[in-house]
Design a protein around this motif. Structure first.
Motif, mmCIF file in Angstrom:
data_model
loop_
_atom_site.group_PDB
_atom_site.id
_atom_site.type_symbol
_atom_site.label_atom_id
_atom_site.label_comp_id
_atom_site.label_asym_id
_atom_site.label_seq_id
_atom_site.Cartn_x
_atom_site.Cartn_y
_atom_site.Cartn_z
ATOM 1 N N ASP A 1 39.543 24.086 17.391
ATOM 2 C CA ASP A 1 39.390 22.935 18.276
ATOM 3 C C ASP A 1 38.016 22.326 18.097
ATOM 4 N N ARG A 2 37.929 21.065 18.459
ATOM 5 C CA ARG A 2 36.637 20.381 18.465
ATOM 6 C C ARG A 2 36.681 19.314 19.554
ATOM 7 N N ARG A 3 35.530 19.119 20.138
ATOM 8 C CA ARG A 3 35.417 18.117 21.203
ATOM 9 C C ARG A 3 34.862 16.826 20.612
ATOM 10 N N GLU A 4 35.465 15.726 21.046
ATOM 11 C CA GLU A 4 34.951 14.404 20.703
ATOM 12 C C GLU A 4 34.979 13.599 21.982
ATOM 13 N N GLY A 5 33.808 13.363 22.528
ATOM 14 C CA GLY A 5 33.737 12.701 23.829
ATOM 15 C C GLY A 5 34.379 13.581 24.884
ATOM 16 N N ARG A 6 35.322 13.025 25.603
ATOM 17 C CA ARG A 6 35.988 13.823 26.645
ATOM 18 C C ARG A 6 37.270 14.476 26.166
ATOM 19 N N TRP A 7 37.647 14.269 24.905
ATOM 20 C CA TRP A 7 38.910 14.799 24.390
ATOM 21 C C TRP A 7 38.697 15.987 23.478
ATOM 22 N N MET A 8 39.690 16.883 23.502
ATOM 23 C CA MET A 8 39.711 18.014 22.586
ATOM 24 C C MET A 8 40.738 17.718 21.504
ATOM 25 N N TYR A 9 40.376 18.065 20.294
ATOM 26 C CA TYR A 9 41.270 17.899 19.153
ATOM 27 C C TYR A 9 41.584 19.276 18.585
#
Length: 104
Positions: A64-72
């Motif tokens: 997983d990785r966070r980008e802003g408020r979202w997790m991918y």
């Protein structure tokens, strides 16, 4: 006591033993997905999906990785390689049939 490889195998197979988690992996086959996309695709509530993502992550099957408020989320290629090696080992053992080993 099982050795480390066995513990990893237990964790992997536990993570793969659930229909929802298999469906998540199916969704991730095409590449990284945002949790909001997964929630919509799976028609699942955020908390239910989060639980399954946590199990997959703890087993090392997804990253997983966070980008802003979202997790991918994405499939972890190293975990898939480990799984392939484990299956190859089991296949070799099954083909040999434990030749030469007898009880008592």
């Amino acid at each position: 006591m099982p050795h480390t490889g066995s513990v990893n195998a237990v964790s992997l197979f536990h993570a793969l033993s659930d229909e929802t988690r298999l469906a998540v992996l199916e969704e991730l086959k095409e590449g990284e997905r945002c949790v909001c996309e997964l929630t919509e695709a799976m028609k699942a509530g955020q908390s239910r999906l989060s639980f399954h993502l946590k199990v997959l992550k703890e087993a090392g099957l997804i990253l997983d990785r966070r980008e802003g408020r979202w997790m991918y989320y994405a499939i972890n290629p190293e975990a898939i390689e480990s799984l392939e090696e484990l299956v190859k080992t089991l296949k070799r053992a099954a083909k040999s049939g434990g030749a030469g080993r007898r009880c008592c």
